[in-house]
Design a protein around this motif. Sequence first.
Motif, PDB file in Angstrom:
ATOM      1  N   LEU A   1      18.328   7.535  25.796  1.00  0.00           N
ATOM      2  CA  LEU A   1      17.616   6.693  24.839  1.00  0.00           C
ATOM      3  C   LEU A   1      18.584   5.751  24.137  1.00  0.00           C
ATOM      4  N   ARG A   2      19.784   6.232  23.867  1.00  0.00           N
ATOM      5  CA  ARG A   2      20.807   5.387  23.220  1.00  0.00           C
ATOM      6  C   ARG A   2      21.073   4.125  24.049  1.00  0.00           C
ATOM      7  N   VAL A   3      21.254   4.279  25.361  1.00  0.00           N
ATOM      8  CA  VAL A   3      21.554   3.103  26.192  1.00  0.00           C
ATOM      9  C   VAL A   3      20.298   2.303  26.524  1.00  0.00           C
ATOM     10  N   GLN A   4      19.175   2.983  26.724  1.00  0.00           N
ATOM     11  CA  GLN A   4      17.936   2.264  27.057  1.00  0.00           C
ATOM     12  C   GLN A   4      17.514   1.332  25.924  1.00  0.00           C
TER      13      GLN A   4
ATOM     14  N   SER B   1      28.157   5.572  20.304  1.00  0.00           N
ATOM     15  CA  SER B   1      28.286   5.420  21.756  1.00  0.00           C
ATOM     16  C   SER B   1      27.710   6.643  22.451  1.00  0.00           C
ATOM     17  N   VAL B   2      27.503   6.517  23.765  1.00  0.00           N
ATOM     18  CA  VAL B   2      27.015   7.655  24.558  1.00  0.00           C
ATOM     19  C   VAL B   2      28.045   8.784  24.556  1.00  0.00           C
ATOM     20  N   LYS B   3      29.318   8.417  24.491  1.00  0.00           N
ATOM     21  CA  LYS B   3      30.381   9.430  24.515  1.00  0.00           C
ATOM     22  C   LYS B   3      30.258  10.412  23.338  1.00  0.00           C
ATOM     23  N   SER B   4      29.721   9.937  22.212  1.00  0.00           N
ATOM     24  CA  SER B   4      29.569  10.792  21.030  1.00  0.00           C
ATOM     25  C   SER B   4      28.474  11.841  21.198  1.00  0.00           C
ATOM     26  N   ILE B   5      27.556  11.597  22.146  1.00  0.00           N
ATOM     27  CA  ILE B   5      26.357  12.436  22.237  1.00  0.00           C
ATOM     28  C   ILE B   5      26.683  13.879  22.648  1.00  0.00           C
ATOM     29  N   ALA B   6      27.552  14.057  23.654  1.00  0.00           N
ATOM     30  CA  ALA B   6      27.851  15.409  24.143  1.00  0.00           C
ATOM     31  C   ALA B   6      28.467  16.269  23.035  1.00  0.00           C
ATOM     32  N   LYS B   7      29.411  15.697  22.309  1.00  0.00           N
ATOM     33  CA  LYS B   7      30.030  16.427  21.196  1.00  0.00           C
ATOM     34  C   LYS B   7      29.001  16.691  20.095  1.00  0.00           C
ATOM     35  N   ALA B   8      28.171  15.686  19.809  1.00  0.00           N
ATOM     36  CA  ALA B   8      27.128  15.843  18.786  1.00  0.00           C
ATOM     37  C   ALA B   8      26.154  16.952  19.176  1.00  0.00           C
TER      38      ALA B   8
ATOM     39  N   ASN C   1      25.555   6.838  33.032  1.00  0.00           N
ATOM     40  CA  ASN C   1      26.350   7.702  33.936  1.00  0.00           C
ATOM     41  C   ASN C   1      27.840   7.402  33.868  1.00  0.00           C
ATOM     42  N   LEU C   2      28.190   6.141  33.589  1.00  0.00           N
ATOM     43  CA  LEU C   2      29.609   5.783  33.491  1.00  0.00           C
ATOM     44  C   LEU C   2      30.245   6.305  32.202  1.00  0.00           C
ATOM     45  N   ASN C   3      29.451   6.403  31.139  1.00  0.00           N
ATOM     46  CA  ASN C   3      30.022   6.692  29.815  1.00  0.00           C
ATOM     47  C   ASN C   3      29.710   8.060  29.230  1.00  0.00           C
TER      48      ASN C   3
END
Length: 494
Positions: free
Chosen positions: A97-100, A263-270, A491-493
Motif C-alpha cells: 500500500l505504501r508504494v501503490q 520507505s518500504v524498508k521501514s515496514i519490515a522493522k515496524a 520487491n526491489l526495496n
Amino acid sequence: MSVSNPTLITFVIYIAAMVLIGFMAYRSTNNLSDYILGGRSLGSVVTALSAGASDMSGWLLMGLPGAIYMSGLSESWIAIGLIVGAYLNWLFVAGRLRVQTEHNGDALTLPDYFSSRFEDKSGLLRIISAVVILVFFTIYCASGIVAGARLFESTFGMSYETALWAGAAATIAYTFVGGFLAVSWTDTVQATLMIFALILTPIIVLLATGGVDTTFLAIEAKNPDNFNMLKNTTFIGIISLMGWGLGYFGQPHILARFMAADSVKSIAKARRISMTWMILCLGGTVAVGFFGIAYFSAHPEVAGPVTENHERVFIELAKLLFNPWIAGVLLSAILAAVMSTLSCQLLVCSSALTEDFYKTFLRKNASQIELVWVGRAMVLLVALIAIAMAANPENRVLGLVSYAWAGFGAAFGPVVLISVMWKGMTRNGALAGILVGAITVIVWKHFSLLGLYEIIPGFIFASLAIYFVSKLGAPTAGMVERFDAAEKDYNLNK
C-alpha cells in the motif's frame, strides 16, 4: 475532587505534554500532505507504535480485562484473532500500500487511492468511500468521547457533561494544531505508556495474590471453567471472535500509518516492533482480568465497584495496589488508549472532507495553507458532531464499535487487499466490493443470521463480488502499468 489529588495532577501533566507535542508538530506542518500524512516521513518505530496505539482504544484496558474477569480465558479468542489479522495486514498490505499510493497520484487518503488506482473519472468511487468513512468514523469518534467521559467521571467524580468536554478537549487541541505528526508522535508516547501499564500491573497483582501457584489455585477455586478456553463457546462463536482480525485490512486510521512510512524498508522493522508491542499488550490485558479474579476473591470487601461494573477491573487494581502517583500514571494509560484512537479517527474524517470533497469538488486550486486550515476546521466540525452524539450517556454508542469495525473491514478490507495483490481488479470490481461489503454487514446485523459476526460474510461476499465483477471487464493499460511499476518498486526495496 481535591486539587492536590495526585491522579488529577498526573492527568493534567500528561494532557499538557500531549498538547505541547501538538504545538511542536505545528512547526513541521507546511502543506496538506504534512497535515494528513506527516509528509510520508515516519520512521519504523513511530510507524509501528502509532499503528498499534491508533488501533487499541479504551477497550484494551477496560472492555477486554472486564470480559476476561467475568468469563475467564474463553474470552481471549478475540485477542488471538486480532494478533493474526494484524500480522497478515503488516505482511501483505503495509509495504504494497505504501508504494501503490505513491505510484497512484501520491494519494493521501483511501478514497484518493481508490480513485487514482482505478482511474475513476466519475468520482463515484471517491464519494461512496468518503461517505462510508464519515458515517462510520463519526460513530467511532462518539464512542471514544463516551469512553473518555466515563474515565473522567469515575476517576474524579465529575458530572457526565463536564467529563465529556474534559475528555475530548485535549485530543481535539493537539489534533487540530499539529495534524498527523502530532497524532503519530503522541501515539508513540501513548503506546509506551500503555505497554508499561499492561506489563507492570499483572506482575504486581500476581505478587499481591501470593505468586503464580496461589493465584491459579484461587482462580480455579472460584470457577474451574475459568481456565477452559471452550467454556460456553460454540464453533460459530469462536469463528466470530477470531473474525475480528479480518477488520484490520479495511481500517483507514491504521492503513494511513502504512501510507505515511518514510520507505518500504521501514515496514519490515515496524512490523516486528508493532507485533511485539501488540502481543505484550494483549497478553497483559488478559492477565489483568484473569489475575483480578484471584485478587477480588481474596478481598471481597473492595470488590464492590468491579462487581457493579466489571470493566473497572484495571482501574480498581491500579487504585488499590499502587502509590497514588503511580496509579495516576497507570490510569493515564486508559486516557492514552482513548486519545490515540480518537485523534486518528478525527484526522481521517478531516482528511476525507478536505481532500475528497473540498479540494476535489469545491476548490481544486486551493493553496496548501488554505487546505491545512480547512483540515483543521473539519477536525473541529467532526469533533463537535461526535460530542453532540455522545452528549446523552444513555446512547449505546459504544455498542456500535463492533458494527463500525465490521463496516470498514467488509467495505474496504477486500478492496484494499485485492487492489495491492491483483492487477486484474477493475473500477467496477472495487465499487461492487465496497457496496456488497457494506450492505452485507447492515443486512446481516439487522437479521442476526446464524449468530455469526457480520464481518465474516461481508468480507467473503465482497471478495467474491470484486473477483466476478472484475472478470466481466478488464483493467486499462495505464492501471496495469502503474501496478507493475509499484510491485517492482516494492520487491526491489522490501
